[in-house]
Design a protein around this motif. Structure first.
Motif, short mmCIF file in Angstrom:
data_model
loop_
_atom_site.label_atom_id
_atom_site.label_comp_id
_atom_site.label_asym_id
_atom_site.label_seq_id
_atom_site.Cartn_x
_atom_site.Cartn_y
_atom_site.Cartn_z
N ARG A 181 -11.68 -30.62 42.91
CA ARG A 181 -11.73 -31.11 41.69
C ARG A 181 -13.68 -31.22 42.06
O ARG A 181 -14.28 -31.67 40.99
N ARG A 182 -14.15 -30.96 42.75
CA ARG A 182 -15.53 -31.73 42.79
C ARG A 182 -16.49 -30.99 42.25
O ARG A 182 -17.79 -30.41 42.72
N CYS A 183 -16.70 -29.14 43.07
CA CYS A 183 -17.19 -28.39 43.10
C CYS A 183 -17.48 -27.67 41.52
O CYS A 183 -17.47 -28.34 40.75
N LYS A 184 -19.29 -27.28 41.49
CA LYS A 184 -19.76 -27.42 39.55
C LYS A 184 -19.07 -25.98 39.25
O LYS A 184 -18.86 -26.27 38.11
N ALA A 185 -18.82 -25.21 39.79
CA ALA A 185 -18.24 -24.05 39.73
C ALA A 185 -17.18 -23.04 40.48
O ALA A 185 -17.75 -22.82 42.00
N PHE A 186 -16.04 -22.50 40.58
CA PHE A 186 -15.64 -21.67 41.03
C PHE A 186 -16.00 -19.58 41.37
O PHE A 186 -15.99 -20.03 40.21
N PHE B 237 0.20 -30.88 41.06
CA PHE B 237 -0.34 -30.53 42.29
C PHE B 237 -2.31 -30.62 42.13
O PHE B 237 -3.17 -31.46 42.45
N TYR B 238 -2.40 -29.83 41.04
CA TYR B 238 -3.39 -29.27 41.59
C TYR B 238 -4.44 -29.78 40.21
O TYR B 238 -4.01 -29.39 39.13
N THR B 239 -5.03 -30.66 39.77
CA THR B 239 -5.67 -31.73 38.90
C THR B 239 -6.72 -32.49 39.04
O THR B 239 -7.58 -32.54 39.98
N PRO B 240 -7.42 -32.66 38.01
CA PRO B 240 -8.91 -33.27 37.93
C PRO B 240 -9.01 -34.52 38.53
O PRO B 240 -8.07 -35.29 38.50
N SER B 241 -10.68 -34.64 39.22
CA SER B 241 -10.31 -36.34 39.00
C SER B 241 -12.16 -35.92 38.58
O SER B 241 -12.66 -35.81 37.30
N ASN B 242 -12.40 -37.32 38.88
CA ASN B 242 -13.96 -37.89 38.05
C ASN B 242 -14.99 -37.79 39.57
O ASN B 242 -15.84 -38.12 38.69
N LYS B 243 -14.86 -37.18 40.16
CA LYS B 243 -16.07 -36.79 41.02
C LYS B 243 -16.30 -35.60 40.86
O LYS B 243 -15.78 -34.62 40.53
N ASP B 244 -17.66 -35.57 41.52
CA ASP B 244 -18.47 -34.33 40.46
C ASP B 244 -19.67 -33.98 42.09
O ASP B 244 -20.10 -34.93 42.21
N ASP B 245 -20.05 -33.09 42.16
CA ASP B 245 -20.57 -32.12 42.73
C ASP B 245 -21.67 -31.00 42.74
O ASP B 245 -20.96 -30.51 41.82
N ASN B 246 -22.47 -30.74 43.38
CA ASN B 246 -23.09 -29.75 42.49
C ASN B 246 -23.42 -28.52 43.55
O ASN B 246 -24.03 -27.07 43.46
N PHE B 247 -22.43 -28.23 44.70
CA PHE B 247 -22.06 -26.93 45.62
C PHE B 247 -20.98 -25.72 44.62
O PHE B 247 -20.35 -26.35 43.53
N TYR B 248 -20.96 -24.39 44.66
CA TYR B 248 -20.22 -23.35 44.49
C TYR B 248 -18.89 -23.32 45.43
O TYR B 248 -19.27 -23.48 45.91
N LEU B 249 -17.72 -23.02 44.91
CA LEU B 249 -17.25 -22.65 45.78
C LEU B 249 -15.81 -21.32 45.82
O LEU B 249 -15.67 -21.00 45.08
N ASN C 65 -27.15 -16.00 49.45
CA ASN C 65 -28.48 -16.21 50.87
C ASN C 65 -29.79 -16.08 49.46
O ASN C 65 -30.81 -16.32 49.45
N LYS C 66 -30.06 -15.57 48.10
CA LYS C 66 -30.92 -15.29 47.93
C LYS C 66 -31.13 -16.39 47.10
O LYS C 66 -32.29 -16.69 46.31
N LEU C 67 -30.13 -17.02 45.96
CA LEU C 67 -30.01 -18.05 45.31
C LEU C 67 -30.93 -18.89 45.68
O LEU C 67 -31.44 -20.08 45.49
N GLY C 68 -30.44 -19.68 46.98
CA GLY C 68 -30.27 -20.98 48.19
C GLY C 68 -29.28 -22.04 47.42
O GLY C 68 -29.40 -23.01 47.91
N LEU C 69 -28.84 -21.85 46.94
CA LEU C 69 -27.76 -22.36 45.75
C LEU C 69 -26.69 -22.73 46.83
O LEU C 69 -25.97 -22.19 47.71
#
Length: 366
Positions: free
Chosen positions: A261-266, A188-200, A219-223
């Motif tokens: 699938r879209r997050c930059k990193a978990f 069920f949990y598989t990769p995709s070609n979608k990329d985004d810039n948020f952390y999760l 809050n300190k990093l602003g990411l």
């Protein structure tokens, strides 16, 4: 062969419930004994099982206050009549392993953890309680701890969900165990070609998950950070977050998968016995930034599938995120995905069946 499955409670879906689901897939005719069943919080595939609840189910508002019924749980578990079964599979984080079985019934316990609030998280459990409540808890927990230790002797064979838990089983119960990692739905949990810039973050919002550390860091990093999940800390966290952090509450599995699938990193700031969500993220090809203690040390490869931080505070997490920001291109999505496949459901099912067959033969020839 008549088989029964025993679990603590059905009050939501977590890693332990997914283990029960595989047990039931292997033995679809087996009844499932639980202390409490909240059918409104369980998927249909669970509600359709032959579920047999304890007398605690009859207590008014039991589905909401079940965690306060701990002093009654050992007695409730011991009232299950399992005398007709040849094999009992217990899935235990608390009391399920304490069932009484006949001498010719094989009892195998899949232990997600020894009772943490009775042992290694006992003092954390007391924090925030007034003196009177601490005295009440301490007086009750002493007897529960004795019962918990003795109840381990009712188990014929232990399975641990990680080497981390196997060490605690040995320490608290003086019992050896076989490590079989829990199932992760890598189909069920598989990769995709979608990329985004948020952390999760995907987590129940309870204090020991340490999501507040991540909130402070971002809050300190602003990411950008997206947090998925509900829990008693939701309102508190809602007040803490700045505009770069989004608190989305509960989402469906399909929706969660899209964010994986879209997050930059978990981000995984807590300490867990195993930790399912970091593996789900890796199954989607995403690296994990995790607190380097507990189960994550067995599910993440430093520099290959993720990065560890070793002090459980915001500053240490910030350093790990900044390190990742500089090296994010070094992480290979295909490698991360391939590594996560070793935790698949089919692998778990095959290992469980093999273990049961081995122990049935051994038990019969004692």
């Amino acid at each position: 062969m008549k088989v029964a499955i025993v679990h603590e409670w059905f009050s939501g879906i977590g890693g332990s419930e997914k283990v029960v689901k595989v047990f039931h897939d292997i033995y679809p005719e087996a009844p499932v004994y639980v202390l409490i069943h909240d059918k409104h919080k369980m998927p249909e595939e669970y509600n359709n099982m032959d579920i047999r609840t304890s007398y605690l189910q009859k207590i008014p508002f039991a589905n909401k206050i079940y965690q306060n019924l701990l002093p009654f749980m050992p007695g409730a578990v011991e009232r299950y009549d399992l005398s007709e079964y040849d094999l009992v599979l217990s899935s235990s984080t608390c009391c399920a392993k304490g069932v009484i079985t006949k001498s010719d019934t094989l009892h195998i316990c899949y232990c997600h953890t020894p009772m943490r609030y009775g042992w290694d998280l006992y003092f954390d459990y007391l924090k925030g309680k007034n003196k009177f409540m601490q005295w009440i808890i301490a007086s009750q927990m002493k007897n529960i701890r004795i019962w918990d230790r003795l109840s381990a002797d009712k188990v014929d064979y232990f399975i641990a969900n990680s080497n981390n838990v196997a060490r605690r089983i040995l320490k608290n119960y003086r019992r050896e165990s076989r490590v079989i990692y829990p199932p992760v739905d890598t189909d069920f949990y598989t990769p995709s070609n979608k990329d985004d810039n948020f952390y999760l973050i995907v987590s129940r919002l309870v204090s020991y998950k340490k999501v507040d550390i991540a909130i402070e860091a971002f809050n300190k990093l602003g990411l950008p950070l997206i947090i998925i999940g509900r829990g008693p800390e939701y309102k508190k966290y809602k007040k803490l977050i700045k505009s770069n952090i989004k608190l989305l509450g509960h989402l469906s599995d399909s929706e969660v998968r899209e964010y994986y699938r879209r997050c930059k990193a978990f981000i995984f700031p807590g300490e867990e016995d195993f930790g399912i969500t970091p593996v789900e993220a890796q199954a989607c090809g995403r690296p994990v930034i995790a607190y380097g203690k507990g189960g994550t040390l067995e599910t993440i490869i430093e520099g290959k599938t993720g990065i560890f931080f070793y002090k459980q505070d915001a500053e240490s997490l910030i350093e790990a995120i900044q390190k990742f920001e500089k090296s994010s291109d070094d992480f290979d999505k295909d490698f991360i995905r391939k590594y996560a496949e070793k935790f698949s459901v089919n692998r778990f099912k095959n290992e469980i069946i093999s273990f049961i067959e081995e122990k049935i033969y051994e038990f019969k020839n004692l």
